[in-house]
Scaffold this motif. Structure first.
Motif, mmCIF file in Angstrom:
data_model
loop_
_atom_site.group_PDB
_atom_site.id
_atom_site.type_symbol
_atom_site.label_atom_id
_atom_site.label_comp_id
_atom_site.label_asym_id
_atom_site.label_seq_id
_atom_site.Cartn_x
_atom_site.Cartn_y
_atom_site.Cartn_z
ATOM 1 N N ARG A 80 5.808 16.013 -0.140
ATOM 2 C CA ARG A 80 4.762 14.995 -0.165
ATOM 3 C C ARG A 80 3.491 15.542 -0.833
ATOM 4 O O ARG A 80 2.706 14.784 -1.404
ATOM 5 C CB ARG A 80 4.490 14.484 1.249
ATOM 6 C CG ARG A 80 4.021 13.061 1.253
ATOM 7 C CD ARG A 80 4.218 12.388 2.566
ATOM 8 N NE ARG A 80 5.494 11.731 2.697
ATOM 9 C CZ ARG A 80 5.816 10.567 2.122
ATOM 10 N NH1 ARG A 80 4.957 9.930 1.363
ATOM 11 N NH2 ARG A 80 7.007 10.036 2.306
ATOM 12 N N HIS A 83 4.156 15.371 -4.693
ATOM 13 C CA HIS A 83 4.083 13.935 -5.038
ATOM 14 C C HIS A 83 2.617 13.503 -5.116
ATOM 15 O O HIS A 83 2.199 12.827 -6.056
ATOM 16 C CB HIS A 83 4.834 13.100 -3.994
ATOM 17 C CG HIS A 83 4.403 11.665 -3.961
ATOM 18 N ND1 HIS A 83 4.710 10.758 -4.962
ATOM 19 C CD2 HIS A 83 3.653 10.980 -3.062
ATOM 20 C CE1 HIS A 83 4.170 9.582 -4.680
ATOM 21 N NE2 HIS A 83 3.524 9.694 -3.537
ATOM 22 N N HIS A 112 -3.877 9.494 -0.167
ATOM 23 C CA HIS A 112 -3.110 8.263 0.080
ATOM 24 C C HIS A 112 -1.918 8.457 1.016
ATOM 25 O O HIS A 112 -1.512 7.533 1.700
ATOM 26 C CB HIS A 112 -2.670 7.597 -1.237
ATOM 27 C CG HIS A 112 -1.347 8.064 -1.765
ATOM 28 N ND1 HIS A 112 -1.191 9.248 -2.444
ATOM 29 C CD2 HIS A 112 -0.100 7.520 -1.685
ATOM 30 C CE1 HIS A 112 0.083 9.403 -2.774
ATOM 31 N NE2 HIS A 112 0.776 8.372 -2.326
ATOM 32 N N ASP A 113 -1.351 9.653 1.088
ATOM 33 C CA ASP A 113 -0.184 9.870 1.955
ATOM 34 C C ASP A 113 -0.486 10.778 3.138
ATOM 35 O O ASP A 113 0.430 11.238 3.822
ATOM 36 C CB ASP A 113 0.960 10.494 1.141
ATOM 37 C CG ASP A 113 1.886 9.435 0.538
ATOM 38 O OD1 ASP A 113 1.715 8.238 0.856
ATOM 39 O OD2 ASP A 113 2.781 9.811 -0.245
ATOM 40 N N ASP A 206 1.150 5.205 -7.382
ATOM 41 C CA ASP A 206 2.081 5.806 -6.416
ATOM 42 C C ASP A 206 3.519 5.405 -6.760
ATOM 43 O O ASP A 206 4.427 6.228 -6.852
ATOM 44 C CB ASP A 206 1.689 5.308 -5.015
ATOM 45 C CG ASP A 206 2.535 5.901 -3.904
ATOM 46 O OD1 ASP A 206 3.098 6.995 -4.093
ATOM 47 O OD2 ASP A 206 2.615 5.265 -2.828
HETATM 48 MG MG MG Z 1 2.867 8.031 -1.955
#
Ligand code: MG
Length: 391
Positions: A80, A83, A112-113, A206
């Motif tokens: 993650r 990413h 965002h994550d 994204d």
């Molecule tokens: Mg994402």
């Protein structure tokens, strides 16, 4: 196609100074770092950000047991964190080309994550399912807000990271709208207005980042057959065929890379051009007008949107729902559900630091928060301990 064509008027960007750059706890301005540069630094230095390195994007650690030898011999699948870095660098390109606030877009991409639990979307669904009987929900956007507002402990004077209003609003609204009636606690985030373009573009970037990356990782893992990707993903085929002609002697993987980066570039170029086109057509030539416009203006063109949907459908069918990933998924669900129920029943089995939150939030929410913060390896270690102690 010149980049200058797509530059929006400066009034469309979130300014570095003004109400959106204000913080909950006022701080003196830094002598040379603008507000959103400081937010970006705070996010990168956050503990929850570092943990993204240990969280699943698509492939769980358990997947390794289920898939091919190719998978086992690879250690380069996206986490993650990587990413997130891919989203950040694409978001910067889009924001800079459109003349938007690049530091704000990058901060929103980096954060965002941050609210994602271990085991990717599987972990999120498992936590949400566990909370529902208590009348609660798990939502990774709202969890991200709790992280930056409450759980990060870096300052002596306040809880959280004290991020600007624009970043907090973007965390809440980058991927969906929340109704004021259902979420009175979010009232300060202008729920009746659209978010600025810097936030609107994050969800699309994204999507662009993970569609292309998952095609790459899925083929590398030996789960997705290249021939099927060529046949079923029109946007990939559009570049594969000419690249094969252009590089007749190159290895398939290198032709693949040449095609994939052109696919990524086509999606990003379309997002920039279509967003500029919609802003101009709507006559929404200021931040205020963009916010008051009835729909979000960041978008792919209808033709590209169709190709995006087709690529996503292929990945869902052949990768996300593949038997190779399904085994890891059901184990991950089991790990999350087992620990959740064990700790809700007996919160004292959690570390003493968690008990304060049990008192203030109630056990289900406090346990979900504790689990959501974990990396894949950390929750697996807690699960092993639990199994040993339960014997
Ligand atoms: Mg994402």
């Amino acid at each position: 196609m010149s980049a200058a064509i797509h530059r929006l008027p400066p009034a469309c960007a979130v300014p570095d100074e003004g109400p959106l750059s204000e913080r909950r706890f006022p701080e003196p301005p830094h002598p040379y770092r603008p507000s959103f540069d400081r937010d970006r630094a705070r996010i990168i230095h956050a503990r929850a950000f570092r943990r993204l390195a240990g969280k699943t994007q698509v492939f769980t650690p358990h997947t390794a047991e289920a898939v091919s030898a190719d998978y086992l011999s690879s250690d380069h699948f996206r986490s993650r964190l990587t990413h997130t870095m891919e989203v950040a660098q694409i978001a910067r390109t889009v924001a800079a080309t459109l003349g938007l606030n690049e530091a704000l877009a990058e901060s929103l991409a980096l954060v965002h994550d941050i609210g994602h639990p271990p085991f990717g979307h599987t972990g999120e669904h498992a936590l949400d399912a566990a909370l529902r009987p208590y009348g609660l929900r798990f939502d990774h956007n709202l969890h991200a807000l709790r992280i930056v507002e409450h759980f990060e402990a870096r300052y002596a004077e306040f809880r959280g990271l004290n991020l600007t209003l624009a970043v907090r609003e973007g965390i809440v609204k980058h991927s969906r709208d929340y109704s004021a009636a259902e979420h009175p606690e979010l009232a300060e985030y202008f729920l009746d207005l659209r978010p600025p373009l810097e936030a609107q573009l994050i969800d699309l970037v994204d999507e662009i980042a993970y569609l292309t990356a998952d095609l790459d990782d899925g083929i590398d893992a030996g789960i997705l057959p290249l021939e099927e990707a060529i046949e079923q993903v029109g946007l990939f085929r559009r570049f594969w065929e000419p690249m094969q002609v252009h590089y007749p002697d190159a290895r398939d993987k290198l032709v693949f890379n040449e095609a994939l980066k052109r696919m990524l570039n086509a999606l990003v170029g379309d997002l920039i051009a279509e967003t500029a086109r919609r802003v101009e057509t709507a006559g929404a030539l200021s931040l205020e007008a963009i916010r008051r416009h009835p729909e979000r203006l960041a978008a792919l063109s209808p033709a590209m949107e169709e190709l995006r949907v087709q690529a996503k459908a292929f990945l869902s069918r052949r990768l996300y729902r593949s038997p190779e990933l399904a085994e890891g998924r059901s184990e991950a669900e089991d790990v999350v559900a087992t620990l959740f129920h064990a700790w809700v029943e007996e919160p004292a089995r959690m570390p003493p630091g968690q008990l304060e939150d049990v008192a203030s939030e109630g056990a289900p929410r406090a346990v979900a928060d504790y689990i959501a913060g974990m990396t894949d390896a950390f929750i697996l270690a807690r699960y092993e301990e639990f199994l040993l102690s339960a014997r």
